[in-house]
Design a protein around this motif. Structure first.
Motif, PDB file in Angstrom:
ATOM      1  N   PRO A   1      29.543 131.740  33.617  1.00  0.00           N
ATOM      2  CA  PRO A   1      28.608 131.467  34.704  1.00  0.00           C
ATOM      3  C   PRO A   1      29.292 130.791  35.894  1.00  0.00           C
ATOM      4  O   PRO A   1      28.753 130.788  36.992  1.00  0.00           O
ATOM      5  CB  PRO A   1      27.593 130.502  34.063  1.00  0.00           C
ATOM      6  N   PHE A   2      30.481 130.209  35.667  1.00  0.00           N
ATOM      7  CA  PHE A   2      31.194 129.488  36.738  1.00  0.00           C
ATOM      8  C   PHE A   2      32.688 129.560  36.412  1.00  0.00           C
ATOM      9  O   PHE A   2      33.074 129.775  35.247  1.00  0.00           O
ATOM     10  CB  PHE A   2      30.723 128.028  36.806  1.00  0.00           C
ATOM     11  N   ASP A   3      33.519 129.360  37.462  1.00  0.00           N
ATOM     12  CA  ASP A   3      34.966 129.283  37.224  1.00  0.00           C
ATOM     13  C   ASP A   3      35.232 128.115  36.288  1.00  0.00           C
ATOM     14  O   ASP A   3      34.742 127.001  36.526  1.00  0.00           O
ATOM     15  CB  ASP A   3      35.723 129.048  38.531  1.00  0.00           C
ATOM     16  N   ASN A   4      36.003 128.336  35.231  1.00  0.00           N
ATOM     17  CA  ASN A   4      36.252 127.230  34.304  1.00  0.00           C
ATOM     18  C   ASN A   4      37.672 127.286  33.774  1.00  0.00           C
ATOM     19  O   ASN A   4      38.384 128.278  33.932  1.00  0.00           O
ATOM     20  CB  ASN A   4      35.207 127.213  33.185  1.00  0.00           C
ATOM     21  N   SER A   5      38.069 126.189  33.142  1.00  0.00           N
ATOM     22  CA  SER A   5      39.456 126.049  32.709  1.00  0.00           C
ATOM     23  C   SER A   5      39.684 126.709  31.363  1.00  0.00           C
ATOM     24  O   SER A   5      38.875 126.584  30.451  1.00  0.00           O
ATOM     25  CB  SER A   5      39.832 124.572  32.615  1.00  0.00           C
ATOM     26  N   GLN A   6      40.820 127.378  31.255  1.00  0.00           N
ATOM     27  CA  GLN A   6      41.181 128.031  30.004  1.00  0.00           C
ATOM     28  C   GLN A   6      41.960 127.090  29.102  1.00  0.00           C
ATOM     29  O   GLN A   6      42.205 127.413  27.929  1.00  0.00           O
ATOM     30  CB  GLN A   6      42.025 129.268  30.337  1.00  0.00           C
ATOM     31  N   MET A   7      42.365 125.927  29.639  1.00  0.00           N
ATOM     32  CA  MET A   7      43.234 125.007  28.908  1.00  0.00           C
ATOM     33  C   MET A   7      42.751 123.576  29.102  1.00  0.00           C
ATOM     34  O   MET A   7      42.041 123.269  30.053  1.00  0.00           O
ATOM     35  CB  MET A   7      44.670 125.088  29.453  1.00  0.00           C
ATOM     36  N   ASP A   8      43.184 122.705  28.192  1.00  0.00           N
ATOM     37  CA  ASP A   8      43.140 121.274  28.480  1.00  0.00           C
ATOM     38  C   ASP A   8      44.332 120.979  29.394  1.00  0.00           C
ATOM     39  O   ASP A   8      45.472 121.334  29.063  1.00  0.00           O
ATOM     40  CB  ASP A   8      43.281 120.460  27.191  1.00  0.00           C
TER      41      ASP A   8
ATOM     42  N   THR B   1      31.395 124.166  11.355  1.00  0.00           N
ATOM     43  CA  THR B   1      31.108 123.708  12.713  1.00  0.00           C
ATOM     44  C   THR B   1      31.880 124.585  13.686  1.00  0.00           C
ATOM     45  O   THR B   1      32.852 125.248  13.308  1.00  0.00           O
ATOM     46  CB  THR B   1      31.542 122.247  12.926  1.00  0.00           C
ATOM     47  N   THR B   2      31.433 124.585  14.937  1.00  0.00           N
ATOM     48  CA  THR B   2      32.197 125.268  15.984  1.00  0.00           C
ATOM     49  C   THR B   2      32.522 124.271  17.080  1.00  0.00           C
ATOM     50  O   THR B   2      31.699 123.425  17.415  1.00  0.00           O
ATOM     51  CB  THR B   2      31.415 126.437  16.608  1.00  0.00           C
ATOM     52  N   GLY B   3      33.723 124.401  17.622  1.00  0.00           N
ATOM     53  CA  GLY B   3      34.152 123.545  18.728  1.00  0.00           C
ATOM     54  C   GLY B   3      34.698 122.212  18.251  1.00  0.00           C
ATOM     55  O   GLY B   3      34.611 121.853  17.074  1.00  0.00           O
ATOM     56  N   GLY B   4      35.316 121.492  19.188  1.00  0.00           N
ATOM     57  CA  GLY B   4      35.735 120.117  18.927  1.00  0.00           C
ATOM     58  C   GLY B   4      36.869 119.956  17.943  1.00  0.00           C
ATOM     59  O   GLY B   4      36.992 118.915  17.290  1.00  0.00           O
ATOM     60  N   VAL B   5      37.734 120.978  17.816  1.00  0.00           N
ATOM     61  CA  VAL B   5      38.841 120.874  16.856  1.00  0.00           C
ATOM     62  C   VAL B   5      40.196 120.904  17.546  1.00  0.00           C
ATOM     63  O   VAL B   5      41.225 120.934  16.891  1.00  0.00           O
ATOM     64  CB  VAL B   5      38.798 122.031  15.824  1.00  0.00           C
ATOM     65  N   SER B   6      40.194 120.922  18.870  1.00  0.00           N
ATOM     66  CA  SER B   6      41.433 121.137  19.605  1.00  0.00           C
ATOM     67  C   SER B   6      42.100 119.795  19.938  1.00  0.00           C
ATOM     68  O   SER B   6      41.863 118.788  19.275  1.00  0.00           O
ATOM     69  CB  SER B   6      41.118 121.947  20.856  1.00  0.00           C
ATOM     70  N   LYS B   7      42.937 119.789  20.976  1.00  0.00           N
ATOM     71  CA  LYS B   7      43.696 118.583  21.293  1.00  0.00           C
ATOM     72  C   LYS B   7      43.198 117.882  22.550  1.00  0.00           C
ATOM     73  O   LYS B   7      43.896 117.064  23.120  1.00  0.00           O
ATOM     74  CB  LYS B   7      45.179 118.940  21.465  1.00  0.00           C
ATOM     75  N   GLY B   8      42.012 118.265  23.022  1.00  0.00           N
ATOM     76  CA  GLY B   8      41.497 117.659  24.250  1.00  0.00           C
ATOM     77  C   GLY B   8      41.095 116.201  24.032  1.00  0.00           C
ATOM     78  O   GLY B   8      41.277 115.631  22.948  1.00  0.00           O
ATOM     79  N   ALA B   9      40.529 115.612  25.061  1.00  0.00           N
ATOM     80  CA  ALA B   9      40.154 114.198  24.996  1.00  0.00           C
ATOM     81  C   ALA B   9      38.785 113.993  24.347  1.00  0.00           C
ATOM     82  O   ALA B   9      38.448 112.887  23.952  1.00  0.00           O
ATOM     83  CB  ALA B   9      40.152 113.616  26.399  1.00  0.00           C
ATOM     84  N   TYR B  10      37.992 115.067  24.235  1.00  0.00           N
ATOM     85  CA  TYR B  10      36.621 114.917  23.727  1.00  0.00           C
ATOM     86  C   TYR B  10      36.415 115.900  22.574  1.00  0.00           C
ATOM     87  O   TYR B  10      35.755 116.916  22.732  1.00  0.00           O
ATOM     88  CB  TYR B  10      35.606 115.197  24.829  1.00  0.00           C
ATOM     89  N   GLU B  11      36.988 115.629  21.428  1.00  0.00           N
ATOM     90  CA  GLU B  11      36.944 116.570  20.319  1.00  0.00           C
ATOM     91  C   GLU B  11      36.057 115.986  19.224  1.00  0.00           C
ATOM     92  O   GLU B  11      36.505 115.319  18.307  1.00  0.00           O
ATOM     93  CB  GLU B  11      38.361 116.859  19.810  1.00  0.00           C
ATOM     94  N   VAL B  12      34.753 116.267  19.358  1.00  0.00           N
ATOM     95  CA  VAL B  12      33.752 115.571  18.547  1.00  0.00           C
ATOM     96  C   VAL B  12      33.930 115.824  17.051  1.00  0.00           C
ATOM     97  O   VAL B  12      33.741 114.906  16.239  1.00  0.00           O
ATOM     98  CB  VAL B  12      32.328 115.954  19.015  1.00  0.00           C
ATOM     99  N   VAL B  13      34.312 117.022  16.685  1.00  0.00           N
ATOM    100  CA  VAL B  13      34.442 117.312  15.249  1.00  0.00           C
ATOM    101  C   VAL B  13      35.627 116.547  14.658  1.00  0.00           C
ATOM    102  O   VAL B  13      35.511 115.908  13.609  1.00  0.00           O
ATOM    103  CB  VAL B  13      34.555 118.835  15.007  1.00  0.00           C
ATOM    104  N   ARG B  14      36.762 116.587  15.357  1.00  0.00           N
ATOM    105  CA  ARG B  14      37.922 115.804  14.884  1.00  0.00           C
ATOM    106  C   ARG B  14      37.566 114.338  14.732  1.00  0.00           C
ATOM    107  O   ARG B  14      37.956 113.689  13.753  1.00  0.00           O
ATOM    108  CB  ARG B  14      39.073 115.890  15.895  1.00  0.00           C
ATOM    109  N   GLN B  15      36.843 113.809  15.736  1.00  0.00           N
ATOM    110  CA  GLN B  15      36.516 112.388  15.690  1.00  0.00           C
ATOM    111  C   GLN B  15      35.545 112.080  14.548  1.00  0.00           C
ATOM    112  O   GLN B  15      35.697 111.074  13.842  1.00  0.00           O
ATOM    113  CB  GLN B  15      35.952 111.950  17.049  1.00  0.00           C
TER     114      GLN B  15
END
Lengths: 408, 408
Positions: free
Chosen positions: A52-59, B260-274
């Motif tokens: 729906p909007f331009d978004n980031s593919q990466m952290d 679960t889906t999402g929140g497993v990556s290395k970003g700053a807001y990874e709810v499942v990991r937390q």
């Protein structure tokens, strides 16, 4: 009987019968998950763009690419942009920490992955102002453009599409909660034979339990049809015709297709042939083994298929004729996957008849036969996971020869 | 993160997780047709032989083969034997008209097909005594022996067998009306993300509609699982953990698997990991694209799988890990059919990562790609009918090269 008809010609005749005679049963609006396995009734257009909007593919860091010369640059770190947030515009000289899927801030046009940043970790926003050194980046890098998957107003799914997990997932991504599908067809399934007894009842001398009813109802349900069963019909043609006619009127009992089993051969007691004497139904040999004798036509305008009486013949008739015709006319079920496999054993096949053998696909890409050619071998059938297709002009095949296999 | 795990090693880890942790959910006795697609819970032995009695494979004449010398013989025509009748013994010098499936009369040991008789039609029983000239025939010709498909007391189906039309047809042929199947597993499916909105609700700036929930629930239902959904979880780890723990107790809310889906990556807001910080759950990279970041472990003893957040990654994670593990551990669903196909176009793939592209199999045995490698391309996914497997050591493939394809 006339010259046997080819398998392809008979399948085409079934397609034409289903196409020409039965009217569209209409549509049904269903919650997405209830539409699983059904065919879409209408074209669906995208009510919004995806993404729906331009978004980031990466952290990483969202940047104005023009801010970073070839050798890299030190930028001030802006407010972080988590996924789901509506960020402020990015000021020149700044880089915004951005998470996968988050909106690219106005002014930014590229993302540098966190791994390429120095330091290669996001600063703690509570620790006050920070800077980051980033390498140069081409405009558009790691940006998923709005509408790059589908644009608002574009065709998302075409009528007739079979609704599987991915198709339903797409409709959900578009914000939809219901979908219009084609109403499943109703089939009247009648098994015939004086020798046939309902499972669970007493088996007296000369009788066998009806397996055709269960086998075909399961096949039809798997193919997405609604099935109406009658009890087993005895060998009285007028009673059988009366049963069928109860489901051919204009009332709600009307079905879209009638399928019978048994009574289509050349014996002295062929109840289905006799019942159809005054109906536009043809009984003809198809150059196929098993399942050679077939009936095809209409009963009071309702498409009619008369399958032979042996269980293996029934399954083969369904898989070779009715199921593919439904796929073609209705869009569902999916076609059977067709594989090439090598024979684990040699075999022979009668000249001029397309033989459909039952087999088991091995993990090594070979297929071995289950049971012989006999169409009564339902235990052998239950061990098989594939139909092995031997064309009519093939009479001998050696171990290792390649054959076409339909996965059940 | 450590060295990425191979696809095969991670699949094996999922198999071991499901095998080791979750106890047998028990059995369920169901009417045959309700067992469609489920796995048999127990071995089933044949309560009777199939065929139950020696019967004729053809419409023809049942004879004592010793009555007919090499040159043929004229025999007197006995009472006809329709299917379902219990015939009298065949007297020497007589031939009994017999229909396909009818009991071979005592004394008879072979059948001469009607086509080989002179005259080659059955006499009218009302017309009085008749004779027929028949060629000689070897004992056993066109006789289906009692028990030749399966003998009474023999193993008919082995525990774990997936119940399709043929297996249910076999049970019906054996006179059974119900069958004990393994109770389907219950899966708790939780989609996470502050950016994710339930379809049908308002989509504000920066938000996307949840497609993972619909996509995975449909996949799981197709695979025979019972699915428990919660609403979308926001990015509060303690709330997420509380949601999961409501379904890990000993009560009837307990599930067999959590996804679960999402929140497993290395970003700053990874709810499942937390949320899993104090649970025996590992978050690790799998050498696969898409679907590389994966979570695996247990929550209060319940097997847990954390899939990534993009729809394509979810589908690929399910198809590459959970679905095959279920097939192996539970006997259902069936393995996806694997085909070899030729590429309709060249492609490149990152070194060291097993790439799973989405494709459409053509009738000519070629497969073309739908969309690029991007894991957000759910419209492209919805056009595909196959997963195209590019092993990790392959970086370039040319048009016409052979690839392995899994049919969806």
């Amino acid at each position: 009987m006339s010259v046997p008809r080819s398998v392809a010609a008979h399948r085409q005749a079934v397609v034409e019968l289903l196409t020409g005679v039965s009217a569209d049963r209409g549509k049904l609006r269903l919650p997405l998950l209830e539409a699983l396995g059904k065919a879409l009734a209408v074209d669906v257009y995208a009510p919004l763009s995806l993404p729906p909007f331009d978004n980031s593919q990466m952290d990483g860091f969202a940047v104005r690419s023009a801010d970073i010369p070839d050798g890299g640059a030190e930028l001030r770190v802006a407010e972080p942009v988590p996924a789901g947030a509506a960020p402020a515009a990015l000021k020149p000289g700044f880089a915004a920490p951005i998470m996968t899927g988050a909106v690219i801030p106005e002014g930014a046009d590229a993302v540098v992955p966190i791994e390429k940043a120095t330091p290669n970790a996001f600063p703690d926003p509570a620790a006050g102002e920070a800077v980051v050194v980033l390498p140069s980046v081409a405009p558009g890098t790691y940006v998923r453009d709005s509408g790059s998957d589908i644009g608002k107003g574009e065709l998302a799914l075409v009528a007739g599409t079979r609704m599987g997990p991915a198709q339903l997932g797409l409709l959900a991504a578009l914000g939809l909660t219901t979908v219009e599908v084609r109403k499943p067809w109703r089939v009247l399934l009648v098994t015939t034979g004086d020798e046939v007894v309902e499972p669970g009842k007493e088996l007296t001398a000369g009788k066998i339990f009806d397996s055709n009813g269960t086998l075909l109802e399961a096949s039809m349900r798997q193919a997405g049809l609604d099935v109406v069963r009658t009890g087993i019909s005895d060998d009285d043609p007028s009673k059988l015709l009366a049963v069928l006619q109860r489901h051919t009127g204009p009332a709600e009992d009307r079905v879209d297709v009638i399928v019978t089993t048994g009574g289509v051969s050349k014996g002295a007691y062929e109840v289905v042939r006799q019942a159809m004497a005054n109906q536009p139904v043809e009984f003809l040999p198809v150059a196929m083994q098993p399942g050679g004798p077939q009936g095809l036509g209409t009963v009071e305008g309702v498409p009619f298929l008369g399958f032979p009486g042996n269980p293996v013949s029934c399954l083969v008739s369904f898989e070779m004729f009715l199921r593919p015709a439904l796929s073609q006319v209705l869009g569902t079920p999916a076609q059977r996957p067709v594989l090439k496999a090598r024979l684990a054993e040699s075999l022979t096949s009668p000249e001029g008849k397309h033989q459909v053998r039952r087999g088991t696909m091995g993990a090594d890409g070979t297929v071995r036969m289950e049971g012989g050619a006999g169409s009564h071998l339902v235990h052998a059938l239950a061990r098989a996971n594939a139909l092995v297709q031997i064309p009519g002009d093939v009479t001998e095949l050696a171990e290792g020869d390649e054959v076409e296999v339909w996965m059940l």
